[in-house]
Design an enzyme around this catalytic site. Sequence first.
Site: not given
Ligand code: EPZ
Length: 425
Positions: A22-23, A116, A121, A304, A396
């Site tokens: 998915k990701n 989610c 986020r 996840d 989803r």
């Molecule tokens: C991806 O989300 C995945 N989603 C998430 O999977 C997964 O949990 C996450 O990566 C972490 O591995 C998709 O790929 C569509 P991040 P993403 O940017 O990219 C903070 C699922 O269940 N952050 O790696 O949004 C954020 O708040 C979903 O399949 C900022 O602060 O996650 C988090 O604490 C849920 N500023 C950390 O970084 C930003 O601009 C990691 O987030 C971006 C992120």
Amino acid sequence: MEKLIINGGKPLAGTVTISGAKNSAVALIPAALLADGPVVIENLPKIQDVDIYFKLLREMGADVLFEDDWMEIDGRAMQSVLMPNGRVKKLRASYYLWGALLAKFGEARVGLPGGCDLGPRPVDLHIKGFEALGARVENQNGVMTIRANKLKGARIYLDLVSVGATINIMLAASKAEGVTIIENAAREPEIVDVATLLNNMGANIKGAGTDIIRIQGVERLRGCRHTIIPDRIEAGTYMIAAAATGGSVTLENVIPKHLESVTAKLREIGAEVIEMDDCILVNGKGTYRAADVKTSPYPGFPTDLQQPITALLTLAKGSSIVTDNIYSARFRHIDELRRMGANIKVEGRSAVIEGGHKLLGAKVVASDLRAGAALVIAGLATQGTTELEGLEHIDRGYENLVGKLQNLGADVQRVSSHRQERHHM
Ligand code: EPZ
């Protein structure tokens, strides 16, 4: 409204085929828009996030053919840079269109993403990357406009390891003038998958999968074909379910290397995990040892799967501590597990589980995708009947969950339910 009726207590047995990631899919689909010709993506998972992207691109004027696990995307006819708000609200990962539209049109106008409910986020790192490449970002009442006359390569250091920001910057930089270096980049396999597609389209990206990614911008990107990697999170979910039910399950179409942290943790807890070339066998056991889990960016234990593994740890004798270092608010499954009799308390970023006694079937509700997975696993592992609502979250991200579980011998049915008022005992 629908619900699952799970009559648990039966060991899962047999073989399950893992779907495309998915990701990856939610990033590969917008990436395909950058080509001056059709891009074919195969092994797409049949999940709602993919359906929403299909409809979204069609509404924005792209030519998209979609059948079964196969999608052909041709973005040449696209005119509009404005994304219809309705679709965006339901699709957190619609933010990958920002980088794609920026590279394609030099402009993107979008509503802020939904998805989610895992607490705040933020997308500040995405914006920081776009601005470093020369874009200007304005935000008027929930609609954000990102615009750049010309994108120029830059050196970008990500304060936090972010999958989304890494991919979004890679998309925007792929056709920028000059070289972009992303430092402290995320290393997830899905990032490598997107870089592989972009390079097959003619991009020049090196280092994906490491914490330094170098992108030499190119003039044009062309059509090609791409097969999505298997979904390591779906796979991990079935591995944990096999262990939790004391079953014996073979997972086909997986890349064992992507699951090393999950395999190690399951072995520590006491399940048997056998890795083969492109499949993994998990043999559950009768009793398990308590263990601590700390999530971290890949190749660490994935956030996840912290909710699903929490369900398993309720069965392990002793005290286990699950700490989520990525998201601070990913504990909404705990209340529901408590309704099943689990003894868990949340302390800051950690869930402290006193495990080893049987859970009871109950009526529970999924609040997000992986919380839903955790509750399914708890229901499968528990003698008695568990009813689970909130299936829109599960749909989803898990293709044909009920069918795949029934093929493994689970007694689970999807029925319509009238959302009764929940009488709190
Ligand atoms: C991806 O989300 C995945 N989603 C998430 O999977 C997964 O949990 C996450 O990566 C972490 O591995 C998709 O790929 C569509 P991040 P993403 O940017 O990219 C903070 C699922 O269940 N952050 O790696 O949004 C954020 O708040 C979903 O399949 C900022 O602060 O996650 C988090 O604490 C849920 N500023 C950390 O970084 C930003 O601009 C990691 O987030 C971006 C992120």
